[in-house]
Write a protein that holds these residues in place. Structure first.
Motif, PDB file in Angstrom:
ATOM      1  N   ASP A  79     -21.529  36.934   8.782  1.00 54.50           N
ATOM      2  CA  ASP A  79     -21.447  38.238   9.437  1.00 54.50           C
ATOM      3  C   ASP A  79     -22.762  38.997   9.298  1.00 54.50           C
ATOM      4  O   ASP A  79     -23.366  39.034   8.225  1.00 54.50           O
ATOM      5  N   ARG A  80     -23.170  39.605  10.387  1.00 57.10           N
ATOM      6  CA  ARG A  80     -24.368  40.433  10.409  1.00 57.10           C
ATOM      7  C   ARG A  80     -24.072  41.693  11.218  1.00 57.10           C
ATOM      8  O   ARG A  80     -22.971  41.861  11.763  1.00 57.10           O
ATOM      9  N   THR A  81     -25.028  42.592  11.325  1.00 64.88           N
ATOM     10  CA  THR A  81     -24.883  43.783  12.159  1.00 64.88           C
ATOM     11  C   THR A  81     -26.137  43.989  12.993  1.00 64.88           C
ATOM     12  O   THR A  81     -27.220  43.529  12.627  1.00 64.88           O
ATOM     13  N   LEU A  82     -25.949  44.680  14.117  1.00 59.60           N
ATOM     14  CA  LEU A  82     -27.063  45.055  14.981  1.00 59.60           C
ATOM     15  C   LEU A  82     -26.864  46.513  15.355  1.00 59.60           C
ATOM     16  O   LEU A  82     -25.969  46.844  16.134  1.00 59.60           O
ATOM     17  N   GLY A  83     -27.660  47.386  14.732  1.00 62.37           N
ATOM     18  CA  GLY A  83     -27.527  48.815  15.010  1.00 62.37           C
ATOM     19  C   GLY A  83     -26.141  49.351  14.704  1.00 62.37           C
ATOM     20  O   GLY A  83     -25.627  50.191  15.449  1.00 62.37           O
ATOM     21  N   GLY A  84     -25.515  48.862  13.658  1.00 61.54           N
ATOM     22  CA  GLY A  84     -24.191  49.316  13.271  1.00 61.54           C
ATOM     23  C   GLY A  84     -23.046  48.574  13.934  1.00 61.54           C
ATOM     24  O   GLY A  84     -21.878  48.812  13.612  1.00 61.54           O
ATOM     25  N   THR A  85     -23.344  47.646  14.850  1.00 59.42           N
ATOM     26  CA  THR A  85     -22.310  46.863  15.527  1.00 59.42           C
ATOM     27  C   THR A  85     -22.186  45.497  14.860  1.00 59.42           C
ATOM     28  O   THR A  85     -23.188  44.839  14.581  1.00 59.42           O
ATOM     29  N   ASP A  86     -20.953  45.081  14.609  1.00 58.25           N
ATOM     30  CA  ASP A  86     -20.715  43.783  13.968  1.00 58.25           C
ATOM     31  C   ASP A  86     -21.160  42.644  14.872  1.00 58.25           C
ATOM     32  O   ASP A  86     -20.899  42.646  16.077  1.00 58.25           O
ATOM     33  N   VAL A  87     -21.807  41.658  14.259  1.00 59.76           N
ATOM     34  CA  VAL A  87     -22.260  40.448  14.945  1.00 59.76           C
ATOM     35  C   VAL A  87     -21.910  39.263  14.055  1.00 59.76           C
ATOM     36  O   VAL A  87     -22.010  39.356  12.829  1.00 59.76           O
ATOM     37  N   THR A  88     -21.490  38.163  14.649  1.00 65.72           N
ATOM     38  CA  THR A  88     -21.285  36.937  13.877  1.00 65.72           C
ATOM     39  C   THR A  88     -22.288  35.882  14.331  1.00 65.72           C
ATOM     40  O   THR A  88     -22.645  35.816  15.508  1.00 65.72           O
ATOM     41  N   VAL A  89     -22.730  35.073  13.381  1.00 61.71           N
ATOM     42  CA  VAL A  89     -23.655  33.974  13.657  1.00 61.71           C
ATOM     43  C   VAL A  89     -23.000  32.692  13.159  1.00 61.71           C
ATOM     44  O   VAL A  89     -22.684  32.563  11.984  1.00 61.71           O
TER      45      VAL A  89
END
Length: 353
Positions: free
Chosen positions: A172-182
Motif C-alpha cells: 500500500d502506498r499513497t499519492l497526495g493523500g489518496t490510497d494506491v496499491t502496487v
C-alpha cells in the motif's frame, strides 16, 4: 469512467484507437516498435482499467474460494496473492483469475468482461455460506508499469517498493493523500507492476507516471511482449476446451490443497503425466500472420490449432502459440499450416531475458 477521463491524455500522447476484442483501446501511440523497445529497455505504461474485478467478502470467503479455485486461498496472508483457475467438475477452464488478499476481502481479477462469467460460476455453489461477491469493475483505475526501469520509476512517484516483492503480492502506498496499491505482476517478460487507484484519481496518477518517465504503450506492443514470453491469455490461448495443465498452467494449481471443483480430473492428469494437449510455440515459414484457430496438420490429420501470432521483434520472424495433441509437442517437429507453409514446434517462451 477511466476511458472517458483518460481519452484526452492518451490522444495527446499520440494514441491510435482500435476495436480490440470488442472494446475500443489504444492499439499504439504512433510507433509500436519503439513502444516495445521501451518495455524491453526502460519503463512502459499501459492502461489496464478494463480488467474485470470482483470482491469477495463475508466470514466464509476464504474457505469458500479455497474450495472453488485451483490454487490456495486459505492461509494467504494479507497482501499476498496468486494465480488460479476456476474449472468445471470435468476440469475444463471456465476462467483464470488472479487472487489478491486485501483487508476488505479477496479481490479477484479476470480478463475484461470475464468477471460476469466468474461471478455466475461462483454463485452457483453458494448455498448457506456467509459470502458476498460484488462486481467492482471500473471503481478503480489500473495501470501497468513494465520494464527494467519500472522499480526506479515507481519509487519516484510512490516510494520504493522492495525488489523482492513476490509475484501477485501487494503493498500500500499513497499519492497526495489518496490510497494506491502496487502489485508485482509481469505479463511482458520484464519486471512489472500493476498500480491501482480510485477512478477519480486516474488522470493524476497517469500524469505523475508519465512525468516521471513512463512512456505509454499500446496493445500491439504488449501482445508482442506477451506472446514472445509464452504467456497464455484466456479467451485466446485457452478456453473451456482446455484443462489448465493442457495450457501449461501448473503454477495455477496447488496439488496438495485437497478438494476443489475439477480437482479429480486435474490431479489424475498430473499424476499420470499425460495431458491430452500441450501449448507450444511455433516458428512459421510464412511471413503472414495466420488467423487464430488455423488448423495444424500432420499429413491430412488435424493435430492442433494456432491460438495467437505475432511478428516477433526479438526474433525477426512470425511466431505463434498453438494447442496441439499429445505426441506433437516435441521441439523440432514440423507441421503444415492450413493456408500454406509449415511450422516448427519450439519450446516456450520464445524470448527470455
Amino acid at each position: 469512467m477511466t476511458v472517458t477521463t483518460l481519452r484526452s491524455a492518451k490522444l495527446a500522447a499520440g494514441a491510435v484507437f482500435e476495436r480490440i476484442r470488442g472494446r475500443k483501446a489504444a492499439a499504439h501511440y504512433g510507433d509500436a516498435a519503439s513502444e516495445y523497445a521501451t518495455v524491453r529497455e526502460a519503463a512502459g505504461l499501459v492502461d489496464r482499467s478494463e480488467r474485470g474485478h470482483l470482491l469477495a467478502t463475508g466470514s466464509d470467503r476464504a474457505r469458500f474460494l479455497h474450495g472453488m479455485l485451483s490454487n490456495t486461498v486459505e492461509g494467504l496472508e494479507a497482501g499476498a496473492g496468486n494465480y488460479a483457475t476456476m474449472t468445471t467438475p470435468r476440469g475444463q477452464t471456465l476462467s483464470d483469475v488472479w487472487v489478491y488478499h486485501r483487508e476488505e476481502g479477496f479481490l479477484l481479477e479476470t480478463e475484461p468482461g470475464m468477471q460476469t462469467k466468474l461471478m455466475s460460476s461462483l454463485d452457483r455453489y453458494l448455498v448457506a455460506d456467509d459470502v458476498v461477491i460484488t462486481d467492482v469493475t471500473g471503481l478503480k483505475a489500473t495501470f501497468g508499469v513494465h520494464g527494467p526501469g519500472s522499480p526506479t520509476l515507481i519509487a519516484r512517484v510512490l516510494g520504493e517498493v522492495s525488489p523482492d516483492l513476490a509475484d501477485c503480492h501487494t503493498v500500500d502506498r499513497t499519492l497526495g493523500g489518496t490510497d494506491v496499491t502496487v502489485t508485482a505482476r509481469s505479463y511482458s517478460g520484464e519486471t512489472g507492476y500493476d498500480v491501482r487507484i480510485e477512478a477519480d484519481g486516474a488522470l493524476r496518477l497517469w500524469n505523475e507516471l508519465t512525468s516521471a518517465g513512463a512512456r505509454p504503450v499500446g496493445n500491439r506492443a504488449m501482445e508482442a511482449l506477451r506472446i514472445e514470453s509464452g504467456i497464455p491469455r484466456y479467451g485466446v490461448d485457452l478456453d473451456e476446451r482446455v484443462v489448465p495443465l493442457e495450457a501449461g498452467l501448473y503454477h495455477a494449481v496447488d496439488f496438495t490443497k485437497g478438494c476443489f471443483i475439477g480437482q479429480e480430473t486435474i490431479a489424475k492428469m498430473h499424476n499420470l503425466g499425460k495431458p491430452r494437449r500441450y501449448l507450444v510455440g511455433l516458428r512459421l515459414e510464412a511471413d503472414m500472420l495466420p488467423p487464430a484457430e488455423t488448423p495444424l496438420r500432420d499429413g491430412e490429420k488435424q493435430v492442433g490449432w494456432i491460438t495467437s501470432s505475432v511478428r516477433s521483434p526479438a526474433l525477426g520472424r512470425v511466431v505463434s502459440m498453438a494447442s496441439v495433441r499429445r505426441g506433437y509437442e516435441q521441439p523440432g517437429l514440423s507441421l503444415s499450416v492450413d493456408g500454406g507453409g509449415r511450422a516448427e514446434v519450439v519450446e516456450l517462451p520464445f524470448y527470455r531475458r
